[in-house]
Design an enzyme around this catalytic site. Structure first.
Site, PDB file in Angstrom:
ATOM      1  N   HIS A 127      46.850  38.660  36.953  1.00  0.00           N
ATOM      2  CA  HIS A 127      45.479  39.147  37.131  1.00  0.00           C
ATOM      3  C   HIS A 127      44.453  38.010  37.210  1.00  0.00           C
ATOM      4  CE1 HIS A 127      42.120  41.804  36.995  1.00  0.00           C
ATOM      5  NE2 HIS A 127      41.680  41.256  35.869  1.00  0.00           N
ATOM      6  N   ASP A 166      36.860  43.475  44.426  1.00  0.00           N
ATOM      7  CA  ASP A 166      35.952  42.959  43.393  1.00  0.00           C
ATOM      8  C   ASP A 166      35.934  41.437  43.474  1.00  0.00           C
ATOM      9  OD1 ASP A 166      38.286  42.150  42.026  1.00  0.00           O
ATOM     10  OD2 ASP A 166      38.349  44.013  40.892  1.00  0.00           O
ATOM     11  N   LYS A 190      31.705  44.717  42.355  1.00  0.00           N
ATOM     12  CA  LYS A 190      32.041  45.878  41.516  1.00  0.00           C
ATOM     13  C   LYS A 190      31.662  45.601  40.066  1.00  0.00           C
ATOM     14  CE  LYS A 190      36.359  46.653  39.725  1.00  0.00           C
ATOM     15  NZ  LYS A 190      37.815  46.894  39.758  1.00  0.00           N
ATOM     16  N   ARG A 192      32.123  47.289  36.140  1.00  0.00           N
ATOM     17  CA  ARG A 192      32.767  48.352  35.374  1.00  0.00           C
ATOM     18  C   ARG A 192      32.100  48.430  34.015  1.00  0.00           C
ATOM     19  NH1 ARG A 192      37.984  50.919  35.635  1.00  0.00           N
ATOM     20  NH2 ARG A 192      38.833  49.451  37.147  1.00  0.00           N
ATOM     21  N   THR A 224      39.157  52.045  41.831  1.00  0.00           N
ATOM     22  CA  THR A 224      38.618  50.885  42.563  1.00  0.00           C
ATOM     23  C   THR A 224      38.898  51.021  44.064  1.00  0.00           C
ATOM     24  OG1 THR A 224      38.990  49.491  40.632  1.00  0.00           O
ATOM     25  CG2 THR A 224      38.794  48.344  42.746  1.00  0.00           C
TER      26      THR A 224
HETATM   27  C1  R5P Z   1      40.460  44.832  38.129  1.00  0.00           C
HETATM   28  O1  R5P Z   1      39.897  43.791  37.874  1.00  0.00           O
HETATM   29  C2  R5P Z   1      41.766  44.917  38.843  1.00  0.00           C
HETATM   30  O2  R5P Z   1      41.918  43.859  39.739  1.00  0.00           O
HETATM   31  C3  R5P Z   1      41.922  46.242  39.577  1.00  0.00           C
HETATM   32  O3  R5P Z   1      40.930  46.319  40.577  1.00  0.00           O
HETATM   33  C4  R5P Z   1      41.754  47.409  38.637  1.00  0.00           C
HETATM   34  O4  R5P Z   1      42.435  47.183  37.445  1.00  0.00           O
HETATM   35  C5  R5P Z   1      42.276  48.676  39.275  1.00  0.00           C
HETATM   36  O5  R5P Z   1      42.119  49.734  38.375  1.00  0.00           O
HETATM   37  P1  R5P Z   1      41.808  51.187  38.878  1.00  0.00           P
HETATM   38  O6  R5P Z   1      42.847  51.532  39.925  1.00  0.00           O
HETATM   39  O7  R5P Z   1      41.928  52.050  37.663  1.00  0.00           O
HETATM   40  O8  R5P Z   1      40.424  51.186  39.422  1.00  0.00           O
END
Ligand code: R5P
Length: 297
Positions: A127, A166, A190, A192, A224
């Protein structure tokens, strides 16, 4: 070398063993009525180099506990070295303190697996760049982005733009762009809300073209990607595709993606996706050969 697998992604482990032509070690994993696990290593592993394949996904706590017990079993049985192949490492989005008082969950996990005797960990598309610094032992980060580049070439699309959903994904999108002869890329801003988990998309940096390919490390709830796709379509895109290395499809993610305007969702088999979470727009590509190549070294 002997390859073992927990219950999280046995098909991937079997593929790797077959590609390498090495024996598959057997484990006995029982669950008691109160959901406690008991693990037993059935092969002789004394002085053997062993590889253990275990991912996480929709049930990280279950698979981590299983992993800890398997590691203990292997070490107590005299394994000479343990290479952990963990294509998706759950809890990696908690790699530092976001709000005071929080646990750094990934650090806890790394401490445990290293204490239990893992010599080397192999994972995919982590990540953040900071994650490898948490490990004291060897960590090898492999990437599925070359598979995505091949897939995009195969799709033979005209005038596409890569999109990072993001700002955290910019590093990833730049690498993919380079693999595609510097294909254009843009990013979405983005935010959150850390308490409610709600996502807000505020701005697109760059020019949206007819075809947009969103690329992320992980799809969890799908929020996302589905919100990003909607934003791109409202901003001039006519076709949106989504690619993510790790497909968890938590909650209603699989239904939301299937019912969205996204044309196709491509993920890898880093996480085993149960049949009832697969959907018609989903395509899964395998990372097994990249792992086998690394293990051959
Ligand atoms: C966030 O920083 C990750 O890179 C993903 O964008 C995120 O974890 C995706 O989560 P979700 O599908 O629940 O939006």
């Amino acid at each position: 070398m002997l390859i073992f697998s927990g219950t999280s992604n046995r098909p991937l482990a079997e593929k790797i063993a077959e590609e390498l032509g090495v024996d598959f070690g057997e484990l006995e994993i029982n669950t008691f009525p109160d959901n406690e696990n008991r693990v037993m290593v059935l092969n002789k592993v004394l002085d053997e180099d062993v590889v253990l394949v275990q991912s996480t996904g929709i049930s990280p706590n279950l698979y981590y506990m299983e992993l800890f017990l398997i590691l203990d079993g292997l070490k107590r049985s005299g394994a000479k070295s343990i290479t952990l192949v963990m294509p998706y490492m759950g809890y990696q989005r908690q790699d530092h303190i976001f709000r005071s008082g929080e646990a750094v969950s990934l650090e806890v996990i790394v401490k445990i697996i290293e204490e239990l005797g893992v010599d080397k960990t192999i994972s995919f598309d982590l990540h953040s760049i900071k994650i490898s610094e948490i490990f004291k032992k060897e960590i090898k980060e492999l990437s599925a982005l070359s598979l995505f580049a091949e897939k995009i070439k195969e799709m033979d699309l005209n005038d596409f733009t890569l999109v990072s959903p993001d700002m955290g994904g910019i590093r990833r999108i730049k690498i993919l762009s380079e693999l595609l002869n510097n294909a254009p890329y843009i990013s979405i801003e983005k935010d959150r809300d850390l308490e409610s988990g709600e996502i807000e998309l505020s701005k697109i940096n760059g020019k949206v073209t007819k075809i947009a390919i969103m690329v992320d490390d992980v799809i969890s709830s799908g929020g996302t990607i589905t919100k990003g796709a909607k934003f791109l379509l409202e901003s001039g895109a006519e076709e949106v595709y989504a690619m993510a290395v790790h497909g968890i499809f938590a909650e209603e993610g699989h239904h939301n993606l299937e019912n969205s305007d996204i044309k196709k969702v491509i993920v890898t088999d880093s996480i085993e996706i149960p049949e009832d979470r697969k959907f018609s727009k989903l395509e899964i590509i395998s990372i097994s050969k990249i792992i086998s190549q690394e293990l051959r070294k």
